[in-house]
Design a protein around this motif. Structure first.
Motif, PDB file in Angstrom:
ATOM      1  N   VAL A 118      10.857   8.210   1.101  1.00  0.00           N
ATOM      2  CA  VAL A 118       9.665   9.038   1.281  1.00  0.00           C
ATOM      3  C   VAL A 118       9.935  10.160   2.287  1.00  0.00           C
ATOM      4  CG1 VAL A 118       7.315   9.046   2.207  1.00  0.00           C
ATOM      5  CG2 VAL A 118       8.001   7.281   0.592  1.00  0.00           C
ATOM      6  N   SER A 119      10.705   9.837   3.319  1.00  0.00           N
ATOM      7  CA  SER A 119      11.002  10.837   4.352  1.00  0.00           C
ATOM      8  C   SER A 119      11.839  11.984   3.801  1.00  0.00           C
ATOM      9  CB  SER A 119      11.723  10.169   5.526  1.00  0.00           C
ATOM     10  OG  SER A 119      10.889   9.210   6.135  1.00  0.00           O
ATOM     11  N   ILE A 120      12.729  11.694   2.871  1.00  0.00           N
ATOM     12  CA  ILE A 120      13.492  12.763   2.223  1.00  0.00           C
ATOM     13  C   ILE A 120      12.543  13.706   1.494  1.00  0.00           C
ATOM     14  CG2 ILE A 120      15.080  13.259   0.323  1.00  0.00           C
ATOM     15  CD1 ILE A 120      16.696  10.824   1.146  1.00  0.00           C
ATOM     16  N   ARG A 121      11.595  13.152   0.772  1.00  0.00           N
ATOM     17  CA  ARG A 121      10.632  13.971   0.024  1.00  0.00           C
ATOM     18  C   ARG A 121       9.753  14.778   0.968  1.00  0.00           C
ATOM     19  NH1 ARG A 121       7.749   9.697  -3.506  1.00  0.00           N
ATOM     20  NH2 ARG A 121       6.500  11.480  -4.192  1.00  0.00           N
ATOM     21  N   ARG A 122       9.523  14.247   2.158  1.00  0.00           N
ATOM     22  CA  ARG A 122       8.702  14.957   3.148  1.00  0.00           C
ATOM     23  C   ARG A 122       9.552  15.936   3.981  1.00  0.00           C
ATOM     24  NH1 ARG A 122       6.717  12.140   7.218  1.00  0.00           N
ATOM     25  NH2 ARG A 122       4.862  13.455   7.457  1.00  0.00           N
ATOM     26  N   LYS A 123      10.852  15.952   3.713  1.00  0.00           N
ATOM     27  CA  LYS A 123      11.806  16.791   4.451  1.00  0.00           C
ATOM     28  C   LYS A 123      11.875  16.395   5.934  1.00  0.00           C
ATOM     29  CE  LYS A 123      11.030  20.672   1.285  1.00  0.00           C
ATOM     30  NZ  LYS A 123      12.060  20.184   0.354  1.00  0.00           N
ATOM     31  N   ASP A 124      11.647  15.131   6.191  1.00  0.00           N
ATOM     32  CA  ASP A 124      11.750  14.574   7.546  1.00  0.00           C
ATOM     33  C   ASP A 124      13.107  13.884   7.654  1.00  0.00           C
ATOM     34  OD1 ASP A 124      11.555  13.293   9.955  1.00  0.00           O
ATOM     35  OD2 ASP A 124       9.664  12.273   9.531  1.00  0.00           O
ATOM     36  N   LYS A 125      14.132  14.690   7.906  1.00  0.00           N
ATOM     37  CA  LYS A 125      15.489  14.170   7.888  1.00  0.00           C
ATOM     38  C   LYS A 125      15.755  13.168   9.010  1.00  0.00           C
ATOM     39  CE  LYS A 125      17.654  18.097   5.541  1.00  0.00           C
ATOM     40  NZ  LYS A 125      18.741  19.111   5.606  1.00  0.00           N
ATOM     41  N   ASP A 126      15.148  13.378  10.158  1.00  0.00           N
ATOM     42  CA  ASP A 126      15.386  12.469  11.276  1.00  0.00           C
ATOM     43  C   ASP A 126      14.915  11.052  10.937  1.00  0.00           C
ATOM     44  OD1 ASP A 126      16.522  14.440  12.813  1.00  0.00           O
ATOM     45  OD2 ASP A 126      14.658  14.934  13.879  1.00  0.00           O
ATOM     46  N   THR A 127      13.714  10.951  10.400  1.00  0.00           N
ATOM     47  CA  THR A 127      13.199   9.625  10.038  1.00  0.00           C
ATOM     48  C   THR A 127      14.010   9.026   8.903  1.00  0.00           C
ATOM     49  OG1 THR A 127      10.958  10.236  10.724  1.00  0.00           O
ATOM     50  CG2 THR A 127      11.165   8.353   9.245  1.00  0.00           C
ATOM     51  N   ALA A 128      14.421   9.857   7.962  1.00  0.00           N
ATOM     52  CA  ALA A 128      15.241   9.371   6.854  1.00  0.00           C
ATOM     53  C   ALA A 128      16.553   8.796   7.377  1.00  0.00           C
ATOM     54  CB  ALA A 128      15.509  10.492   5.863  1.00  0.00           C
ATOM     55  N   MET A 140       0.838  -1.199   0.000  1.00  0.00           N
ATOM     56  CA  MET A 140       0.000   0.000   0.000  1.00  0.00           C
ATOM     57  C   MET A 140       0.876   1.252   0.000  1.00  0.00           C
ATOM     58  SD  MET A 140      -3.344   0.870   2.320  1.00  0.00           S
ATOM     59  CE  MET A 140      -2.485   0.824   3.900  1.00  0.00           C
ATOM     60  N   GLY A 141       1.982   1.207   0.716  1.00  0.00           N
ATOM     61  CA  GLY A 141       2.910   2.331   0.709  1.00  0.00           C
ATOM     62  C   GLY A 141       3.452   2.612  -0.685  1.00  0.00           C
ATOM     63  N   LEU A 142       3.777   1.539  -1.417  1.00  0.00           N
ATOM     64  CA  LEU A 142       4.265   1.701  -2.792  1.00  0.00           C
ATOM     65  C   LEU A 142       3.201   2.344  -3.676  1.00  0.00           C
ATOM     66  CD1 LEU A 142       6.045  -1.753  -3.374  1.00  0.00           C
ATOM     67  CD2 LEU A 142       7.125   0.442  -2.801  1.00  0.00           C
ATOM     68  N   ALA A 143       1.956   1.910  -3.498  1.00  0.00           N
ATOM     69  CA  ALA A 143       0.867   2.464  -4.319  1.00  0.00           C
ATOM     70  C   ALA A 143       0.603   3.922  -3.970  1.00  0.00           C
ATOM     71  CB  ALA A 143      -0.397   1.623  -4.126  1.00  0.00           C
ATOM     72  N   TYR A 144       0.606   4.238  -2.678  1.00  0.00           N
ATOM     73  CA  TYR A 144       0.427   5.635  -2.274  1.00  0.00           C
ATOM     74  C   TYR A 144       1.554   6.503  -2.831  1.00  0.00           C
ATOM     75  CZ  TYR A 144      -3.443   5.303   1.093  1.00  0.00           C
ATOM     76  OH  TYR A 144      -4.674   5.167   1.688  1.00  0.00           O
ATOM     77  N   ASP A 145       2.755   5.976  -2.848  1.00  0.00           N
ATOM     78  CA  ASP A 145       3.891   6.722  -3.384  1.00  0.00           C
ATOM     79  C   ASP A 145       3.671   7.035  -4.861  1.00  0.00           C
ATOM     80  OD1 ASP A 145       6.349   7.963  -3.422  1.00  0.00           O
ATOM     81  OD2 ASP A 145       7.487   6.124  -3.697  1.00  0.00           O
ATOM     82  N   LYS A 146       3.160   6.056  -5.609  1.00  0.00           N
ATOM     83  CA  LYS A 146       2.880   6.283  -7.028  1.00  0.00           C
ATOM     84  C   LYS A 146       1.797   7.346  -7.222  1.00  0.00           C
ATOM     85  CE  LYS A 146       5.549   3.325  -9.227  1.00  0.00           C
ATOM     86  NZ  LYS A 146       6.517   3.749 -10.290  1.00  0.00           N
ATOM     87  N   LEU A 147       0.894   7.429  -6.259  1.00  0.00           N
ATOM     88  CA  LEU A 147      -0.169   8.438  -6.319  1.00  0.00           C
ATOM     89  C   LEU A 147       0.306   9.794  -5.796  1.00  0.00           C
ATOM     90  CD1 LEU A 147      -3.108   6.219  -5.022  1.00  0.00           C
ATOM     91  CD2 LEU A 147      -2.918   7.193  -7.319  1.00  0.00           C
ATOM     92  N   ASN A 148       1.580   9.853  -5.408  1.00  0.00           N
ATOM     93  CA  ASN A 148       2.185  11.055  -4.838  1.00  0.00           C
ATOM     94  C   ASN A 148       1.519  11.464  -3.529  1.00  0.00           C
ATOM     95  OD1 ASN A 148       4.305  12.922  -5.037  1.00  0.00           O
ATOM     96  ND2 ASN A 148       2.927  14.508  -5.805  1.00  0.00           N
ATOM     97  N   ILE A 156       2.477  11.175  -0.299  1.00  0.00           N
ATOM     98  CA  ILE A 156       3.655  10.751   0.451  1.00  0.00           C
ATOM     99  C   ILE A 156       3.402  10.651   1.955  1.00  0.00           C
ATOM    100  CG2 ILE A 156       5.285  11.508  -1.301  1.00  0.00           C
ATOM    101  CD1 ILE A 156       5.763  14.051   0.286  1.00  0.00           C
ATOM    102  N   ASP A 157       2.480  11.418   2.479  1.00  0.00           N
ATOM    103  CA  ASP A 157       2.159  11.283   3.902  1.00  0.00           C
ATOM    104  C   ASP A 157       1.540   9.909   4.180  1.00  0.00           C
ATOM    105  OD1 ASP A 157       3.093  13.815   4.451  1.00  0.00           O
ATOM    106  OD2 ASP A 157       1.112  14.760   4.332  1.00  0.00           O
TER     107      ASP A 157
END
Length: 249
Positions: free
Chosen positions: A211-221, A174-182, A184-185
């Motif tokens: 995904v965390s990089i795209r969300r600018k969540d560096k800590d999680t990345a 599901m995460g992969l599919a959501y990513d394709k739909l952009n 990202i949250d």
């Protein structure tokens, strides 16, 4: 008056019929070959299993479970067309045989016939008596994903999770599919749930990092890529994770 040759032929036919094994006897013998084939399959003696299961089907072709097991054996030997033939015969004999539909869908996916795969997975999932519908829903989602129908894929994965709330593979897909739909949250949440359920799931950690990089969540990345390096440091993915970590410093 009948011709003597004809009379003799008819009499001989009746004699041969009376001397041959009965349907019950053929079924009993077929069951022995089937059970032997199952054991050999479980022990990964696939060629021996194939021989036994072919004998079972020849003796008694009307049992759907024989065809399904024979199809599985062909499948592991990568004889996909032969496998699909057996699975299709199983569902012809028993249209509500969800496991055979699931297997036919898996082979169809392997052959890139995703429309046929979708039809089989829907048939499996639609059987209210099927005890493990989560597999059908997850596989249905994957078939939709491969057709680029990402919203349909998400809905299928949600159905899988409804059936089994801790189904880690469904969350990952599901995460992969959501990513394709952009989305990202939503993708991030799906990957986070995946690694909660499966802390050593390398690909989920890696995808969460991306995904965390795209969300600018560096800590999680950093945490995600760091976990990848812990699990598989010498792999290509491990080295890629290290490169991302270097960029995130």
């Amino acid at each position: 008056m009948w011709n003597k040759t004809i009379i003799f032929s008819i009499a001989a036919s009746f004699l041969l019929m009376s001397c041959g094994p009965s349907l019950k006897e053929r079924k009993e013998e077929a069951d022995i070959h089937y059970k032997t084939g199952e054991v050999q399959f479980a022990e990964k003696n696939y060629s021996v299993a194939l021989e036994e299961l072919m004998k079972a089907v020849k003796l008694y072709p009307g049992d759907a479970s024989y065809h399904n097991m024979l199809g599985l054996t062909y499948f592991v030997k990568k004889m996909y067309l032969e496998a699909l033939k057996e699975f299709n015969e199983a569902v012809r004999l028993s249209p509500d045989y969800s496991e055979a539909h699931l297997n036919a869908g898996a082979v169809s996916s392997e052959l890139k016939d995703f429309d046929m795969a979708i039809a089989h997975f829907k048939a499996a999932a639609g059987n209210i008596l099927y005890k493990t519908p989560e597999y059908a829903w997850n596989n249905l989602g994957w078939a939709y994903y491969n057709k680029g129908m990402y919203a349909n894929a998400v809905e299928s994965y949600k159905k899988a999770i409804e059936a089994v709330p801790d189904y880690q593979m469904a969350y990952y897909n599901m995460g992969l599919a959501y990513d394709k739909l952009n989305k990202i949250d939503e993708a991030s949440q799906a990957f986070k749930r995946t690694v909660e359920l499966a802390p050593n799931f390398v690909d989920a950690h890696y995808q969460l990092g991306l995904v965390s990089i795209r969300r600018k969540d560096k800590d999680t990345a950093r945490q995600s890529f760091g976990r990848v390096m812990e699990l598989i440091p010498q792999s290509d993915k491990g080295r890629s994770a290290k490169e991302y970590l270097d960029l995130l410093k």
